[in-house]
Design an enzyme around this catalytic site. Structure first.
Site, PDB file in Angstrom:
ATOM      1  CG  HIS A   1     -17.748  19.882  84.488  1.00 25.36           C
ATOM      2  ND1 HIS A   1     -18.425  20.940  84.349  1.00 25.36           N
ATOM      3  CD2 HIS A   1     -17.428  19.618  83.207  1.00 25.36           C
ATOM      4  CE1 HIS A   1     -18.430  21.354  82.889  1.00 25.36           C
ATOM      5  NE2 HIS A   1     -17.883  20.397  82.293  1.00 25.36           N
TER       6      HIS A   1
ATOM      7  CD  GLU B   1     -21.863  22.570  95.319  1.00 26.09           C
ATOM      8  OE1 GLU B   1     -21.155  22.679  94.417  1.00 26.09           O
ATOM      9  OE2 GLU B   1     -22.991  23.161  95.437  1.00 26.09           O
TER      10      GLU B   1
END
Length: 675
Positions: A474, A468
Site C-alpha cells: 500500500h 505487514e
C-alpha cells in the site's frame, strides 16, 4: 553541520542511519520546526489573494524536513530505542504537539483555508484536490480553529499532556515486558517445548551468561511457551506475568495513565463540540459513528458467540478427558487448542515450520507481488541501515523504474518493541513534475536463526509477514500528488484492507507452491498439509471472533461514553467483558494497562476496524477467487483503485470502483465457518 538538516546526498536519498548521532536529533527538531514555521509564515504573509496553489498546496508541501526527521526518529524509537532515545522522545513530543497546535489554531492561516473552502464549488478541482481541501479544512475545524482563544489554550494543554502520557504508557509496557524472565534450570520444565524454542531459550541464557534456559514475554519466546509447555504451573506463571504488565502498582504502572488519557480525550472531544472521543474520531472513518460500530460489532457477536460457546465447551471437554482439567483457565487456552487442533487435523506448527524458512517466505511474498503487480525486489548492499540485521531492497516495475526502497527488520532485540508493523522513512508525492518514491519498512519479531537452524516460521508468523507486506505494498505502490494523501494515509478502518487481503494467499495451494519448501530437502509442502491448513483456517473462529470483538468493545467503552466516573480499571473491564467472557477472570491481570493499540498507537475508537476490514478483505478476495488468484485484470483493478490511490477519495467510492458493489459480510462469515 547537523546531518539531519542537510541534503542527504545518499543513494536514492535514503536515510544516512550510521552517520546520525543521538545528539543530532534535538537541535534538528528545533531547527526543522523553525523552518516549517517560516514556510507557514510565508503562506500567511503572501499578499496575493488566497488560491488553492498558494495556500492549500503550499501547506501540503510545507514542513517536509520536519516530517522526514520525525519519521526517522520515531521509527527508530520503536525499532532500535535506548534510554537516551526515549528521553529525547519525551523532550521532543511536547514541542511537536505545540507546533501542530500553532498551525491548527492559527486564525490567519485558517481564514485563508476557509476562504478557499467556501469557494470550492467554483474552483474546478479534481477529486484529489477536493479531498486535500476537505482534509485540510477539517484538520483546522476538528482541532479547535473555530474556538475562542481561552478554549484554544485549553486544547493546547490537553494535547501536550496527551502526547506525554501515551509515550509514558508505551515506555512502561516495554519496561515491564523486559523486566520479566522465566529462568529455567531443570530440564523437565522444558517438556513439550519444540526444539527450536528450547534452542532459542538456551541462546538467550547464554547471552546473559546464565545456565539453563530463559523464556521472556517477547512474542517469539512467550507464544511457543504457552502453546507447548506441559508444565501447567509455569504456563500459569508466565500468562499472569504477561497479563499483569503495567498493572502491578509499581513504577511502571499504567492505571492512572489510562484513566487520565481516557478523561483527557473525552474533555478534548467535548471542547470541540463532540459528545465523546469516539464521536470525534468516527466522523472521519467509514463507520461514521459509535452507534454504527456497536451495531456492526454486536451483529457479528450474535453470529460468533454461539459458535464460541460451542468451541469452548468442546475445548473444556477435551482438556478434561486428556488431563482431567476441571476448569479451563486462560493459561490452558493456547495449549489445549493446539493439542485439539493436532488431534482434529493432525497438523501442528512444528510439522509445518520446516516448510516456512523466513527467507523463502519473504521471497514468496515478493514473487506474489511480481505476479500480481509486476514488481521486482532486488536486495542491495549499498544502502545504509540502522541495524546489521536489516535487509534492504530496491523495488522496480516492469519498465525497470524505481517504485520504492524496502527495509525488512525481522528479529527481536532489546531496543525493539513487541509485535509487527509497517512504517515509512519517506513518503511518496509528486512535486515539480518529479514523482518522489517512498521508503517503506516492515518490522516484525520472528525467531532468530540459531547455529543449527535458519529462522523457521509458524504458520501464524507466515500470515503476519504477509499482513505487514500488504501494508508495505500500500505504501510502495502509492501514486498520489500530495504527501498527506499518499499510501496508508487513508481512513483507519480502510487501512487494514491491503494488509488483510494479502493473508489470503497463504492458504492457496498455488501460492504456497511458490515458497513453502522444506528448508533441508527442498520438497514442496505436501498437498495434505495444504488441505489441512485450509480446513483448520476456520478452527475456533467463533472464539477468535469473540476475542477480537471483546477488544473492540472495550475500546468503544473507554471512548464512546463519559469516562469521568470510572475509578477502578479492573471493575470497569470486568463489566465490559461480561458479554464476551468465556474464561474465568484472573484477578492479577488487566487488559487496558498494556493495550498499546489504543493508548499508545493510533487505534483509539478504531480497534473494531480489524473486523471491519475483514469484511472488506473477504469480499475482495472472493472476487480474486472467482477469476483466479493471480488474475491480472482483477489485480490491476485492485492496484489502480485501492493500492495506488491512498486517501485521495472516500474509501467506499474506491472500493466500489474496484468491486462494482458495496462489501457484504457473507464472504467473511462463510470463510470463518460461521454460516
Amino acid at each position: 553541520m547537523n546531518i539531519l538538516l542537510q541534503k542527504f546526498g545518499t543513494k536514492l536519498d535514503t536515510a544516512p542511519f550510521s552517520k546520525i548521532k543521538n545528539e543530532d536529533y534535538f537541535p534538528a527538531f528545533q531547527e526543522a520546526i523553525n523552518l516549517a514555521k517560516a514556510e507557514i509564515d510565508a503562506i500567511i504573509n503572501n499578499t496575493e489573494s488566497p488560491t488553492f496553489q498558494n495556500t492549500i498546496e503550499a501547506l501540503s508541501f510545507s514542513g517536509d524536513v520536519l516530517e522526514r526527521i520525525s519519521s526517522i526518529f520515531f521509527n527508530l524509537n520503536s525499532a532500535e530505542t535506548s534510554d537516551e532515545m526515549q528521553k529525547i522522545a519525551q523532550e521532543v513530543s511536547p514541542l511537536l504537539s505545540e507546533f501542530g497546535n500553532d498551525v491548527r489554531l492559527n486564525a490567519d492561516l485558517f481564514a485563508k483555508v476557509k476562504t478557499i473552502y467556501e469557494q470550492k464549488e467554483s474552483l474546478n478541482l479534481n477529486p484529489e484536490q477536493k479531498t486535500l481541501l476537505d482534509k485540510q479544512y477539517k484538520s483546522f475545524s476538528r482541532n479547535g480553529a473555530n474556538l475562542p482563544e481561552e478554549k484554544k489554550n485549553q486544547l493546547r494543554e490537553i494535547d501536550k499532556e496527551l502526547s506525554k502520557l501515551s509515550l509514558q504508557f508505551g515506555e512502561n509496557v516495554l519496561a515491564e515486558t523486559n523486566a520479566f524472565e522465566l529462568h529455567l534450570t531443570d530440564k523437565k520444565d522444558l517438556a513439550g517445548l519444540p526444539e527450536g524454542t528450547i534452542e532459542a531459550a538456551c541462546y538467550l541464557a547464554k547471552a546473559q551468561e546464565k545456565e539453563g534456559w530463559i523464556i521472556t514475554l517477547d512474542h517469539p519466546s512467550y507464544i511457543p511457551f504457552v502453546t507447548y509447555a506441559d508444565n501447567r504451573e509455569l504456563r500459569k506463571k508466565i500468562t499472569i506475568a504477561f497479563g499483569a504488565r503495567s498493572f502491578q502498582n509499581n513504577e511502571f504502572d499504567n492505571q492512572e495513565i489510562v484513566l487520565k488519557i481516557a478523561k483527557l480525550r473525552f474533555e478534548r472531544a467535548n471542547l470541540l463540540g463532540y459528545k465523546t472521543h469516539a464521536h470525534f474520531v468516527l466522523e472521519e472513518r467509514m463507520a461514521e459513528s459509535p452507534e454504527k460500530v456497536l451495531s456492526f460489532s454486536n451483529d457479528l457477536l450474535a453470529k460468533a458467540k454461539p459458535a464460541a460457546q460451542r468451541e469452548f465447551a468442546q475445548l473444556s471437554a477435551f482438556a478434561k478427558e486428556l488431563d482431567g482439567i476441571e476448569q479451563l483457565e486462560k493459561w490452558d487456552s493456547a495449549y489445549y487448542s493446539e493439542k485439539l487442533k493436532q488431534q482434529l487435523f493432525n497438523l501442528d506448527d512444528e510439522k509445518l515450520k520446516p516448510y516456512f524458512q523466513l527467507e523463502k517466505v519473504l521471497n514468496g511474498a515478493f514473487t506474489i507481488a511480481e505476479k500480481l503487480y509486476g514488481l521486482t525486489f532486488t536486495e542491495v548492499f549499498d544502502i545504509d541501515k540502522y541495524h546489521e540485521e536489516v535487509t534492504t531492497y530496491e523495488v522496480t516495475n516492469k519498465n525497470n523504474e524505481l517504485v520504492a526502497v524496502f527495509y525488512a527488520d525481522f528479529f527481536p532485540r532489546k531496543g525493539k518493541r513487541n509485535g509487527a508493523w509497517m512504517t515509512s522513512f519517506k513518503s511518496q508525492y509528486i512535486k515539480d513534475g518529479k514523482n518522489e518514491r517512498p521508503h517503506i519498512s516492515n518490522v516484525c519479531n520472528f525467531t532468530k536463526p540459531t547455529e543449527t537452524k535458519p529462522s523457521l516460521l509458524t504458520f501464524n508468523e507466515v500470515t503476519t509477514l504477509f499482513h505487514e507486506f500488504g501494508h508495505g505494498l500500500h505504501g510502495m505502490l502509492a501514486n498520489t500528488e500530495y504527501p498527506d494523501l499518499s499510501g496508508t494515509s487513508v481512513y483507519w478502518d480502510f487501512v487494514e484492507l491491503p494488509s488483510q487481503i494479502m493473508e489470503n494467499w497463504c492458504y492457496e495451494p498455488e501460492a504456497l507452491a511458490l515458497f513453502a519448501h522444506h528448508y533441508e530437502t527442498g520438497e514442496v509442502i505436501p498437498q495434505e498439509y495444504v488441505e489441512k491448513i485450509k480446513e483448520s483456517a476456520s478452527f475456533q473462529q467463533g472464539m477468535a471472533t469473540n476475542r477480537q470483538l471483546s477488544f473492540g468493545l472495550l475500546d468503544m467503552a473507554w471512548h464512546g461514553q463519559d469516562p469521568t466516573n470510572i475509578t477502578d480499571i479492573k471493575t470497569f473491564e470486568t463489566e465490559q467483558f461480561a458479554s464476551t467472557q468465556l474464561y474465568p477472570e484472573v484477578k492479577e491481570n488487566a487488559m487496558s494497562t498494556a493495550f498499546s493499540h489504543i493508548f499508545q498507537g493510533g487505534y483509539s475508537s478504531g480497534y473494531y476496524s480489524y473486523k471491519w476490514a475483514e469484511v472488506l478483505d473477504a469480499d475482495a478476495f472472493e472476487y480474486f477467487q472467482e477469476n483466479g488468484i493471480f488474475n491480472q485484470e482483477v489485480a490491476e483493478k485492485f492496484k489502480e483503485n485501492v493500492l495506488s490511490k491512498g486517501g485521495t477519495e472516500h474509501p467506499m467510492i474506491l472500493y466500489k470502483r474496484f468491486r462494482g458493489q458495496e462489501p457484504k459480510p457473507d464472504a467473511l462469515l462463510k470463510r470463518a465457518g460461521l454460516i
